[in-house]
Motif scaffolding. Structure first.
Motif, mmCIF file in Angstrom:
data_model
loop_
_atom_site.group_PDB
_atom_site.id
_atom_site.type_symbol
_atom_site.label_atom_id
_atom_site.label_comp_id
_atom_site.label_asym_id
_atom_site.label_seq_id
_atom_site.Cartn_x
_atom_site.Cartn_y
_atom_site.Cartn_z
ATOM 1 N N ALA A 178 -5.023 13.247 22.490
ATOM 2 C CA ALA A 178 -5.212 14.398 23.370
ATOM 3 C C ALA A 178 -5.165 15.707 22.602
ATOM 4 C CB ALA A 178 -4.149 14.401 24.460
ATOM 5 N N VAL A 179 -4.709 15.643 21.342
ATOM 6 C CA VAL A 179 -4.589 16.839 20.517
ATOM 7 C C VAL A 179 -5.468 16.673 19.285
ATOM 8 C CG1 VAL A 179 -3.005 18.319 19.221
ATOM 9 C CG2 VAL A 179 -2.204 17.160 21.304
ATOM 10 N N ASN A 180 -6.361 17.598 19.054
ATOM 11 C CA ASN A 180 -7.213 17.536 17.871
ATOM 12 C C ASN A 180 -6.368 17.698 16.608
ATOM 13 O OD1 ASN A 180 -9.343 17.460 19.686
ATOM 14 N ND2 ASN A 180 -9.872 19.615 19.412
ATOM 15 N N GLY A 181 -6.649 16.874 15.597
ATOM 16 C CA GLY A 181 -5.916 17.047 14.355
ATOM 17 C C GLY A 181 -5.849 15.789 13.515
ATOM 18 N N GLN A 182 -4.898 15.790 12.595
ATOM 19 C CA GLN A 182 -4.759 14.711 11.629
ATOM 20 C C GLN A 182 -3.720 13.698 12.115
ATOM 21 O OE1 GLN A 182 -2.969 15.335 7.519
ATOM 22 N NE2 GLN A 182 -5.135 15.190 6.988
ATOM 23 N N TYR A 183 -4.096 12.431 12.035
ATOM 24 C CA TYR A 183 -3.215 11.343 12.450
ATOM 25 C C TYR A 183 -3.102 10.328 11.311
ATOM 26 C CZ TYR A 183 -3.532 13.188 17.180
ATOM 27 O OH TYR A 183 -3.449 14.017 18.273
ATOM 28 N N SER A 184 -2.042 9.537 11.371
ATOM 29 C CA SER A 184 -1.834 8.497 10.360
ATOM 30 C C SER A 184 -1.541 7.173 11.048
ATOM 31 C CB SER A 184 -0.671 8.854 9.434
ATOM 32 O OG SER A 184 -0.976 9.978 8.650
ATOM 33 N N ILE A 185 -2.057 6.100 10.451
ATOM 34 C CA ILE A 185 -1.733 4.744 10.880
ATOM 35 C C ILE A 185 -0.961 4.080 9.746
ATOM 36 C CG2 ILE A 185 -2.668 2.460 11.394
ATOM 37 C CD1 ILE A 185 -4.962 3.781 12.839
ATOM 38 N N VAL A 186 0.198 3.550 10.081
ATOM 39 C CA VAL A 186 1.038 2.851 9.109
ATOM 40 C C VAL A 186 1.052 1.371 9.473
ATOM 41 C CG1 VAL A 186 3.327 2.662 8.073
ATOM 42 C CG2 VAL A 186 2.454 4.904 8.780
ATOM 43 N N ALA A 187 0.808 0.514 8.496
ATOM 44 C CA ALA A 187 0.795 -0.939 8.706
ATOM 45 C C ALA A 187 2.093 -1.544 8.194
ATOM 46 C CB ALA A 187 -0.395 -1.564 7.987
ATOM 47 N N THR A 188 2.757 -2.333 9.033
ATOM 48 C CA THR A 188 3.979 -3.030 8.628
ATOM 49 C C THR A 188 3.946 -4.463 9.163
ATOM 50 O OG1 THR A 188 5.156 -2.234 10.597
ATOM 51 C CG2 THR A 188 5.389 -0.935 8.577
ATOM 52 N N GLY A 189 4.913 -5.260 8.715
ATOM 53 C CA GLY A 189 5.016 -6.641 9.168
ATOM 54 C C GLY A 189 4.164 -7.616 8.399
ATOM 55 N N LEU A 190 3.638 -7.200 7.243
ATOM 56 C CA LEU A 190 2.694 -8.035 6.509
ATOM 57 C C LEU A 190 3.350 -8.987 5.505
ATOM 58 C CD1 LEU A 190 1.084 -5.169 7.149
ATOM 59 C CD2 LEU A 190 -0.672 -6.275 5.816
ATOM 60 N N HIS A 191 4.693 -9.071 5.502
ATOM 61 C CA HIS A 191 5.390 -9.913 4.523
ATOM 62 C C HIS A 191 5.000 -11.382 4.664
ATOM 63 C CE1 HIS A 191 7.826 -6.577 3.229
ATOM 64 N NE2 HIS A 191 8.271 -6.377 4.446
ATOM 65 N N ASN A 192 4.812 -11.826 5.906
ATOM 66 C CA ASN A 192 4.579 -13.253 6.164
ATOM 67 C C ASN A 192 3.254 -13.446 6.883
ATOM 68 O OD1 ASN A 192 5.335 -16.020 6.206
ATOM 69 N ND2 ASN A 192 6.082 -15.807 8.305
ATOM 70 N N ILE A 193 2.248 -12.659 6.488
ATOM 71 C CA ILE A 193 1.018 -12.598 7.270
ATOM 72 C C ILE A 193 0.177 -13.856 7.171
ATOM 73 C CG2 ILE A 193 -0.334 -11.477 5.451
ATOM 74 C CD1 ILE A 193 -0.425 -10.773 9.240
ATOM 75 N N GLY A 194 0.169 -14.544 6.035
ATOM 76 C CA GLY A 194 -0.615 -15.766 5.904
ATOM 77 C C GLY A 194 -2.112 -15.535 5.849
ATOM 78 N N LEU A 195 -2.540 -14.292 5.606
ATOM 79 C CA LEU A 195 -3.954 -13.963 5.498
ATOM 80 C C LEU A 195 -4.199 -13.247 4.175
ATOM 81 C CD1 LEU A 195 -4.533 -12.562 9.102
ATOM 82 C CD2 LEU A 195 -5.314 -14.776 8.243
ATOM 83 N N SER A 196 -5.442 -13.205 3.750
ATOM 84 C CA SER A 196 -5.794 -12.497 2.524
ATOM 85 C C SER A 196 -6.823 -11.425 2.831
ATOM 86 C CB SER A 196 -6.343 -13.478 1.477
ATOM 87 O OG SER A 196 -7.512 -14.130 1.959
ATOM 88 N N THR A 216 -0.533 3.389 4.444
ATOM 89 C CA THR A 216 -0.812 4.467 5.397
ATOM 90 C C THR A 216 -2.252 4.937 5.254
ATOM 91 O OG1 THR A 216 1.491 5.226 5.335
ATOM 92 C CG2 THR A 216 -0.146 6.780 6.159
ATOM 93 N N TYR A 217 -2.921 5.111 6.383
ATOM 94 C CA TYR A 217 -4.269 5.679 6.386
ATOM 95 C C TYR A 217 -4.252 6.922 7.275
ATOM 96 C CZ TYR A 217 -9.205 6.434 7.220
ATOM 97 O OH TYR A 217 -10.453 7.011 7.303
ATOM 98 N N THR A 218 -4.706 8.049 6.727
ATOM 99 C CA THR A 218 -4.717 9.321 7.440
ATOM 100 C C THR A 218 -6.149 9.705 7.773
ATOM 101 O OG1 THR A 218 -2.687 10.022 6.313
ATOM 102 C CG2 THR A 218 -4.018 11.736 7.337
#
Length: 255
Positions: A178-196, A216-218
């Motif tokens: 709802a607010v124009n601007g810069q955002y970040s996505i942080v990924a966690t929980g990948l220790h036991n992901i079982g994917l490549s 982190t992706y901004t």
């Protein structure tokens, strides 16, 4: 008067420290839990500061455990001062909770304190949207960002039980701000992901970001962006099957 093991439990509505409780004079300084995740007992010795099978000094509320006695001095007291503020540790939560095979995507911004997250679970479920999935129900502050994965029928999903049913996975992810601007996505929980080859593709910019724990992706987002069009694609691959062939040695025949 009998040397033995006694099962008791934490009676307080809060975690406590085993080292804080007042033990009877004939009660040993170690604690023993049963951990259903391993199917075995875990122990922790406060004198040594060492445990087995994940045993810690923390006893969660209502957690059952064994105390070892060697005589009649067995009166053990739990008091208010034995409580701890943190819920981490122990077997009823915190650090000892088993980690599922999942990716947790959290969106936030420095412009305010609001955030949101979506979870993609790969240890159970299937790609089709069904009762295993948790749909996204939006009730939020007007300035809070939203993130969700998107089902094949356009369903917004908060917890997507996707499973591992294909070699190549591409899951649409949508954001709404709802607010124009810069955002970040942080990924966690990948220790036991079982994917490549887990990566996040920004469909607006074409940027492809490899996802590791804490990555982190901004990006820039506008309130006018079309929320019906996914902003990202989450890509992943099933583990590659490796085959090993034993080396053979051949002797040299010099004639």
């Amino acid at each position: 008067a009998t040397d033995g093991w006694n099962m008791v439990s934490n009676p307080l509505p809060s975690p406590i420290l085993f080292s804080n409780i007042s033990r009877g004079t004939d009660v040993e300084d170690f604690i023993t839990y049963f951990d259903p995740a391993t199917g075995n007992n875990a122990t922790y010795d406060i004198g040594l500061g060492v445990g087995t099978n994940g045993g810690t000094n923390t006893i969660q509320s209502s957690q059952g455990f064994w105390l070892k006695t060697t005589g009649t001095g067995v009166t053990t007291t739990v008091e208010e001062a034995d409580k701890v503020a943190s819920n981490s540790g122990g077997f009823f939560g915190g650090a000892q909770v088993q980690t599922a095979s999942m990716i947790r995507l959290r969106i936030g911004t420095a412009m305010n304190q609001y955030s949101d997250e979506a979870v993609l679970l790969f240890s159970s479920g299937e790609p089709a949207f069904n009762s295993n999935d948790v749909p996204k129900f939006i009730f939020a502050h007007p300035d809070a960002p939203q993130i969700a994965s998107v089902g094949a029928g356009g369903e917004l999903i908060a917890i997507n039980a996707y499973g591992q049913y294909s070699d190549d996975i591409s899951i649409p992810v949508t954001v709404d701000v709802a607010v124009n601007g810069q955002y970040s996505i942080v990924a966690t929980g990948l220790h036991n992901i079982g994917l490549s080859c887990v990566r996040l593709e920004d469909l607006a910019t074409g940027i492809l970001t490899p996802l590791t724990e804490g990555a982190t992706y901004t990006f820039m987002a506008l309130a006018s962006d079309d929320v019906d069009e996914p902003r990202f694609l989450l890509h992943a691959s099933a583990p590659v099957q490796l085959n090993a062939t034993d080396a053979t040695c051949h002797g040299r025949d010099d004639g």
